[in-house]
Write a protein that holds these residues in place. Structure first.
Motif, short mmCIF file in Angstrom:
data_model
loop_
_atom_site.label_atom_id
_atom_site.label_comp_id
_atom_site.label_asym_id
_atom_site.label_seq_id
_atom_site.Cartn_x
_atom_site.Cartn_y
_atom_site.Cartn_z
N ARG A 25 0.82 -1.21 0.00
CA ARG A 25 0.00 0.00 0.00
C ARG A 25 0.86 1.26 0.00
O ARG A 25 0.65 2.18 -0.78
CB ARG A 25 -0.91 -0.01 1.23
N ASP A 26 1.87 1.30 0.87
CA ASP A 26 2.63 2.54 1.05
C ASP A 26 3.83 2.62 0.12
O ASP A 26 4.13 3.67 -0.42
CB ASP A 26 3.12 2.64 2.50
N TYR A 27 4.53 1.49 -0.03
CA TYR A 27 5.78 1.55 -0.78
C TYR A 27 5.78 0.57 -1.95
O TYR A 27 6.82 0.16 -2.43
CB TYR A 27 6.96 1.26 0.16
N ASP A 53 -5.25 0.23 -1.30
CA ASP A 53 -4.90 -0.76 -0.29
C ASP A 53 -5.34 -2.13 -0.81
O ASP A 53 -6.45 -2.59 -0.55
CB ASP A 53 -5.61 -0.42 1.03
N ASN A 101 -4.68 -5.11 -0.21
CA ASN A 101 -5.00 -6.16 0.74
C ASN A 101 -6.39 -5.99 1.35
O ASN A 101 -7.03 -6.96 1.76
CB ASN A 101 -3.94 -6.12 1.84
N ALA A 102 -6.88 -4.76 1.42
CA ALA A 102 -8.09 -4.50 2.20
C ALA A 102 -9.38 -4.84 1.44
O ALA A 102 -10.29 -5.43 2.00
CB ALA A 102 -8.12 -3.04 2.62
N GLY A 103 -9.45 -4.48 0.16
CA GLY A 103 -10.70 -4.65 -0.55
C GLY A 103 -10.93 -6.08 -1.02
O GLY A 103 -9.98 -6.84 -1.17
N THR A 104 -12.20 -6.42 -1.25
CA THR A 104 -12.48 -7.76 -1.75
C THR A 104 -12.00 -7.89 -3.19
O THR A 104 -11.21 -8.77 -3.52
CB THR A 104 -14.00 -8.04 -1.68
N GLY A 125 -7.49 -12.19 5.71
CA GLY A 125 -7.83 -10.79 5.89
C GLY A 125 -8.79 -10.62 7.06
O GLY A 125 -9.47 -11.57 7.43
#
Lengths: 324, 434
Positions: A157-159, A175, A177-180, A270
């Motif tokens: 997400r950040d790098y 992000d 990893n966060a979303g489906t 998750g």
């Protein structure tokens, strides 16, 4: 299947027995045994191993799934189909089923189209052909752990590099990893990375068996490369396509390492179980030592795979183009 | 050296996996040389030690070999959760456990109810060590009826708060550790100080790494945590847990979280790049930070923990499963790995806070300053924390409960649910923990 060929050979003895003596009789018997029985002996190792490591676990899992079976407890209470009943009303099970199908479709469909296209490109005289073919296989021989670790960094997400490249076009950081949807896409990309080249090689092998005259004739008739692919190649390699579709489907249904490592060992896939696949769901219950429930899920997954592979088989068979 | 990391992992994923795989198959190796019955001096013995991170034990193995030249020691490491799940499986199936197994505080109550699976270390003369120990730490290693000694403690996790002086300076906050400690007498004050930091808008930096670790610290400071003394799961009804959850949720909503899961690779990057200004520091974590972000030396300092001390986070026991063939040597090794000299050395080397209270007044420890943390007197800070420490009863599935709440907080963090929805789902998930 394996017994068919030797059966034909068995009926012709080398000489008709003119004056049968005991010795000749014995030799005849040995000979008959040799041709009749030895083929079974040759294939026996596979079937013995299959029984020990395939059939027995399958049956035993079915038996365990009918029990309230916790590893640390010595008492295994028979509960009939209770585990399956609980399973069918378990939201997290259906969530895992949805995730598995979603990741399966997202990874398999583009993967096979890409593989056919790649194989088509390589199925023409090229310089350094072997180099290209070996390169195709390289992602497949790389360890899945290495692939996922690196891709997880790319999808950071950040790098992460992908977000960095998207930022050139003014896209704000995702992000993944966060979303489906985003996590499914990320996982599908990892699967495609590993398996596209492998499937392309299988397609390529089948394409090489297609008679060249067909292409020559088509070229004379003025058919373009794409038309040749659609009208000649694909119909001619249909059995291979069926095979690859089925193996890919089975593989997609069993995806475990990618979501597990992508979530950095989150066995729930998750925080919101947004990418927990069926395999991961089974793994979660096995690590909780609830073997009864985990076995029930395993059997449901087995049934799903059989059904979905069957549907795919029928679909690919029906889409018969034929050379007309 | 001792950390509960729900759903998280050390940076060396690949290495850890490789170790984990070998760990599954190395059970048989412990049996070599058992045939001769009584231990001969010449008999070759191999002891395996299973850990979940680098405990800095290597020099101690060499020391042990000086008195036991016939013993070979093999260490294996696995990821935190895997390590404990593996041990459970190995005990249940009767094969594969190491001769000496590290068990962390979040899991110790899973194993002490199984006294038949471990050697009683009283039988090997380790009962004499009781006088050394913090009473509660000693008791954590006993069987339920107190008759058997199953594990000996290594360290405890007294709490402090580590912070980045450079980021504090940029945000116009005080940097002196006494003044910083004044900033947050309570967790509410910590939340407010965080709002000031965020308002100052230091580029690329948030207030803390992720909400899960703060949540755990707040719960650890309460008299009762997830379980009551009878091992009944009370996490859903304990007002202190709800308070910790609400506070953590408010911190997330104030945009104070850098949204990094502790011990994940992005967390390591965040440590190095200064993505967050504060991080909850049990003693052992000073070692983790130093290992994970060596280039940030001198940028850190250590202040008191909000909420007035108390609270233990982590800490480990060493146990000897009965599958091991050499209980005598295993017990002797455990004795060496937990004795006074070792604990003293591991504090200065790895930040592991001793579980032997006599050491809290040892000048080597009280006078210890940590150059990595701007020469903060970590010896004094952590021994003070250890003296103020009120231990909490840890229940059998504390690790799973913590994972459930960690996931719940992440759902808020990722904007998937409101705090109320997330709490409701966490309560439902708790019902699945049997």
């Amino acid at each position: 299947m394996a017994t068919r060929a030797p059966g034909d050979l068995a009926v012709i003895p080398p000489h008709p027995p003119v004056r049968p003596s005991p010795g000749v009789h014995r030799r005849l018997l040995v000979h008959r045994l040799d041709v009749k029985a030895s083929p079974y002996a040759y294939v026996a190792p596979f079937f013995l191993l299959f029984c020990a490591f395939g059939l027995f676990p399958l049956a035993y899992t079915a038996w365990v799934s009918l029990h309230d079976w916790t590893l640390l407890s010595d008492v295994h209470k028979f509960v009939g189909l209770d585990n399956f009943v609980a399973l069918l009303s378990d939201d997290y099970f259906w969530n895992a089923t949805f995730n598995t199908l979603s990741i399966g479709v997202l990874s398999t469909v583009p993967q096979l189209l890409l593989a056919i296209w790649l194989a088509h490109l390589l199925n023409r005289p090229l310089k350094a052909q072997t180099l290209f073919r070996v390169t195709l296989l390289l992602p497949n021989v790389t360890s899945v752990v290495a692939v996922v670790v690196i891709f997880s960094q790319l999808f950071g997400r950040d790098y992460g590099m992908i977000n960095w490249m998207l930022s050139w076009f003014g896209v704000s950081p995702i992000d993944w990893n966060a979303g489906t949807a985003t996590s499914h896409i990320a996982i599908s990309v990892m699967i495609m990375w590993r398996w596209t080249g492998y499937n392309a090689l299988i397609f390529l092998a089948a394409m090489q068996a297609v008679p060249r005259e067909l292409y020559e004739a088509a070229t004379i008739d003025g058919a373009s490369g794409m038309t040749q692919l659609r009208k000649i190649t694909i119909p001619m390699i249909r059995p291979t396509i069926i095979f690859v579709v089925i193996t890919s489907t089975i593989g997609a249904m069993q995806v475990l390492a990618e979501p597990l490592l992508f979530g950095i060992y989150s066995i729930t896939g998750g925080p919101d179980r947004q990418y927990q696949t069926l395999s991961l769901f089974i793994y979660e219950y096995f690590t909780k030592l609830d073997f009864g429930y985990a076995s029930a899920v395993s059997w449901m997954m087995f049934i799903f795979i059989v059904v979905i592979a069957g549907i795919n088989y029928l679909l690919t068979r029906r889409s018969r183009g034929g050379l007309s | 050296m001792s950390k509960l990391r729900p759903g998280m992992v050390t940076p060396l994923l690949a290495v850890v996996l490789a170790v984990g795989v070998t760990a599954c198959g190395s059970g048989g190796s412990t049996g070599t040389g058992a045939s001769s019955g009584a231990t001969q001096p010449a008999e070759k013995i191999k002891l395996t030690v299973a850990l979940f991170s680098d405990f800095h034990f290597a020099p101690l193995y060499e020391e042990f070999k000086k008195t036991h030249p016939n013993v070979e020691i093999v260490e294996r490491r696995a990821q935190f959760n895997d390590h404990h799940k593996n041990l459970t499986t190995q005990l249940a199936t009767g094969a594969g456990a190491a001769d000496v197994e590290a068990v962390e505080a979040g899991y110790i109550a899973t194993f002490t109810p199984l006294p038949d699976k471990f050697y009683n270390l009283n039988d090997y003369g380790l009962g004499k060590r009781q006088a050394d120990y913090l009473d509660w730490k000693w008791k954590q290693g006993l069987s339920a009826d107190g008759s058997k000694l199953l594990g000996l403690g290594t360290d405890v996790g007294g709490l402090a708060m580590c912070y980045r002086t450079d980021l504090f300076k940029k945000a116009g906050l005080p940097t002196d550790r006494a003044e910083v400690s004044q900033l947050w007498p309570t967790w509410e004050a910590y939340l407010e100080a965080g709002k000031k930091f965020i308002a100052a808008g230091v580029k690329g930096a948030k207030w803390f790494d992720g909400p899960g670790e703060n949540f755990r610290a707040i719960v650890d400071q309460a008299p009762v945590g997830f379980y009551d003394d009878q091992n009944t799961l009370v996490a859903g009804t304990n007002p202190d847990v709800k308070k910790a959850f609400d506070l953590s949720a408010q911190m997330i909503q104030a945009d104070e979280s850098a949204k990094l899961a502790a011990f994940s690779p992005p967390w390591n990057t965040g440590l190095t790049k200064g993505s967050f200004a504060t991080i909850i520091c049990p003693s052992w974590k000073t070692g983790s930070i130093k290992d994970a972000a060596p280039t940030t030396s001198g940028k850190w300092d250590v202040a008191a923990v909000p909420g007035g001390g108390g609270g233990n986070q982590g800490g480990t026991h060493l146990m000897a499963p009965k599958q091991g063939k050499h209980p005598k040597e295993a017990a002797e090794l455990i004795d060496l790995l937990t004795n006074k000299d070792t604990q003293l050395k591991l504090f200065t080397d790895a930040g592991a806070l001793p579980s032997i209270p006599a050491l809290y007044d040892d000048p080597t420890i009280t006078g210890f300053t940590n150059p990595f943390f701007s020469d903060a007197p970590t010896g004094k800070i952590f021994t003070d924390a250890a003296k103020a420490l009120k231990p909490q009863h840890v229940g059998p599935k504390a690790g799973d409960v913590l994972t459930t709440f960690g996931n719940a907080l992440q759902r808020i963090e990722q904007g998937k649910q409101t705090p109320d929805e997330s709490w409701a789902q966490a309560l439902k998930d708790l019902e699945r923990i049997k």
